[in-house]
Design a protein around this motif. Structure first.
Motif, PDB file in Angstrom:
ATOM      1  N   LEU A  16       0.851  -1.190   0.000  1.00 40.92           N
ATOM      2  CA  LEU A  16       0.000   0.000   0.000  1.00 40.92           C
ATOM      3  C   LEU A  16       0.890   1.244   0.000  1.00 40.92           C
ATOM      4  CD1 LEU A  16      -2.591  -1.056   2.746  1.00 40.92           C
ATOM      5  CD2 LEU A  16      -3.016  -0.912   0.279  1.00 40.92           C
ATOM      6  N   LYS A  17       0.324   2.378  -0.375  1.00 37.30           N
ATOM      7  CA  LYS A  17       1.039   3.658  -0.352  1.00 37.30           C
ATOM      8  C   LYS A  17       1.018   4.235   1.065  1.00 37.30           C
ATOM      9  CE  LYS A  17       1.546   4.275  -4.917  1.00 37.30           C
ATOM     10  NZ  LYS A  17       2.806   3.816  -5.430  1.00 37.30           N
ATOM     11  N   ASN A  18       2.168   4.779   1.491  1.00 40.15           N
ATOM     12  CA  ASN A  18       2.220   5.449   2.788  1.00 40.15           C
ATOM     13  C   ASN A  18       1.871   6.930   2.612  1.00 40.15           C
ATOM     14  OD1 ASN A  18       4.545   6.745   1.841  1.00 40.15           O
ATOM     15  ND2 ASN A  18       5.935   5.673   3.221  1.00 40.15           N
ATOM     16  N   SER A  19       1.982   7.688   3.688  1.00 37.67           N
ATOM     17  CA  SER A  19       1.589   9.098   3.663  1.00 37.67           C
ATOM     18  C   SER A  19       2.481   9.940   2.748  1.00 37.67           C
ATOM     19  CB  SER A  19       1.591   9.675   5.079  1.00 37.67           C
ATOM     20  OG  SER A  19       2.884   9.574   5.641  1.00 37.67           O
ATOM     21  N   GLU A  20       3.603   9.381   2.306  1.00 41.62           N
ATOM     22  CA  GLU A  20       4.495  10.080   1.373  1.00 41.62           C
ATOM     23  C   GLU A  20       4.318   9.567  -0.057  1.00 41.62           C
ATOM     24  OE1 GLU A  20       8.122   9.037   3.274  1.00 41.62           O
ATOM     25  OE2 GLU A  20       7.946  10.608   4.789  1.00 41.62           O
ATOM     26  N   VAL A  68       5.113  -1.009  13.818  1.00 41.37           N
ATOM     27  CA  VAL A  68       3.691  -0.661  13.779  1.00 41.37           C
ATOM     28  C   VAL A  68       3.342  -0.099  12.408  1.00 41.37           C
ATOM     29  CG1 VAL A  68       1.892   0.841  14.749  1.00 41.37           C
ATOM     30  CG2 VAL A  68       3.605  -0.179  16.260  1.00 41.37           C
ATOM     31  N   LEU A  69       2.225  -0.576  11.859  1.00 42.23           N
ATOM     32  CA  LEU A  69       1.659  -0.045  10.621  1.00 42.23           C
ATOM     33  C   LEU A  69       0.188   0.266  10.872  1.00 42.23           C
ATOM     34  CD1 LEU A  69       3.017  -2.711   8.083  1.00 42.23           C
ATOM     35  CD2 LEU A  69       3.914  -0.404   8.467  1.00 42.23           C
ATOM     36  N   GLY A  70      -0.245   1.469  10.541  1.00 38.18           N
ATOM     37  CA  GLY A  70      -1.655   1.834  10.640  1.00 38.18           C
ATOM     38  C   GLY A  70      -2.263   1.859   9.250  1.00 38.18           C
ATOM     39  N   ILE A  71      -3.451   1.273   9.099  1.00 41.40           N
ATOM     40  CA  ILE A  71      -4.105   1.201   7.788  1.00 41.40           C
ATOM     41  C   ILE A  71      -5.527   1.742   7.903  1.00 41.40           C
ATOM     42  CG2 ILE A  71      -4.939  -0.345   5.961  1.00 41.40           C
ATOM     43  CD1 ILE A  71      -2.660  -2.255   6.629  1.00 41.40           C
ATOM     44  N   SER A  72      -5.886   2.627   6.958  1.00 40.96           N
ATOM     45  CA  SER A  72      -7.252   3.148   6.900  1.00 40.96           C
ATOM     46  C   SER A  72      -7.652   3.337   5.436  1.00 40.96           C
ATOM     47  CB  SER A  72      -7.353   4.484   7.634  1.00 40.96           C
ATOM     48  OG  SER A  72      -6.798   5.521   6.852  1.00 40.96           O
ATOM     49  N   LEU A  93      -0.874   3.749   6.146  1.00 43.38           N
ATOM     50  CA  LEU A  93      -1.034   3.242   4.789  1.00 43.38           C
ATOM     51  C   LEU A  93      -2.460   3.440   4.299  1.00 43.38           C
ATOM     52  CD1 LEU A  93       0.946  -0.093   5.247  1.00 43.38           C
ATOM     53  CD2 LEU A  93       1.817   2.167   4.615  1.00 43.38           C
ATOM     54  N   SER A  94      -2.585   3.774   3.025  1.00 43.04           N
ATOM     55  CA  SER A  94      -3.872   4.054   2.400  1.00 43.04           C
ATOM     56  C   SER A  94      -4.435   2.810   1.722  1.00 43.04           C
ATOM     57  CB  SER A  94      -3.691   5.168   1.360  1.00 43.04           C
ATOM     58  OG  SER A  94      -4.895   5.376   0.651  1.00 43.04           O
ATOM     59  N   ASP A  95      -5.623   2.398   2.158  1.00 40.95           N
ATOM     60  CA  ASP A  95      -6.329   1.218   1.628  1.00 40.95           C
ATOM     61  C   ASP A  95      -7.693   1.691   1.124  1.00 40.95           C
ATOM     62  OD1 ASP A  95      -7.010  -1.482   1.138  1.00 40.95           O
ATOM     63  OD2 ASP A  95      -7.667  -1.801   3.206  1.00 40.95           O
TER      64      ASP A  95
END
Length: 157
Positions: A16-20, A68-72, A93-95
């Motif tokens: 997935l793509k991260n905030s960058e 830690v990975l956060g996904i939303s 991460l963007s889902d």
């Protein structure tokens, strides 16, 4: 009802793509324990509280061998604003199509104020160094979740 993951099952791989806007893959974390947590929406009160609890606990989690990975389902630009506003020190991460949330059993029927709809179920999955599910928690509470997870992982004994 989505198929929930159980300990011992292989954790579904994802990229997935991260905030960058950069790709982050679960396989990048092989060899370490990884906390993958799913949250409904950046910059909302509960999600902000949960993200800040992970932020504040990250040094000790890393010391214990956890990433830690956060996904939303939020788009990358919203994640970038959330990361900057809260000083978050781990990848979000963007889902957007919620395919990863579905694969993890974190997308399904929710009820709120008598209304039923499809949405993200606040969930946390801990992936072991070999890529298998070590812990799977669903319908977790935003506030106090990190402290409970730390107790469940026996990090605060």
């Amino acid at each position: 009802m989505p198929e929930r993951l159980i300990p011992g099952a292989p954790a579904p791989d994802f990229t997935l793509k991260n905030s960058e806007g950069r790709d982050v893959s679960l396989k990048d974390f092989r060899g370490r324990k990884t906390v993958v947590y799913f949250y409904p929406a950046a910059s909302t009160p509960g999600c902000t509280k949960e993200a800040c609890e992970f932020r504040d606990s990250l040094a000790s989690l890393r010391q214990a061998g956890y990433d830690v990975l956060g996904i939303s389902p939020d788009p990358v630009d919203k994640l970038a604003r959330f990361t900057a506003a809260e000083g978050l020190n781990f990848p979000l991460l963007s889902d957007e199509d919620h395919a990863v949330a579905e694969a993890y059993g974190a997308w399904g029927e929710k009820k709120n104020y008598g209304r039923t709809y499809e949405g993200l179920i606040r969930s946390t999955v801990v992936v072991d160094p070999q890529g298998s599910v070590a812990v799977a928690q669903y319908n977790v509470r935003a506030t106090g979740h990190v402290a409970k997870l730390r107790r469940d992982l026996k990090l605060d004994v």
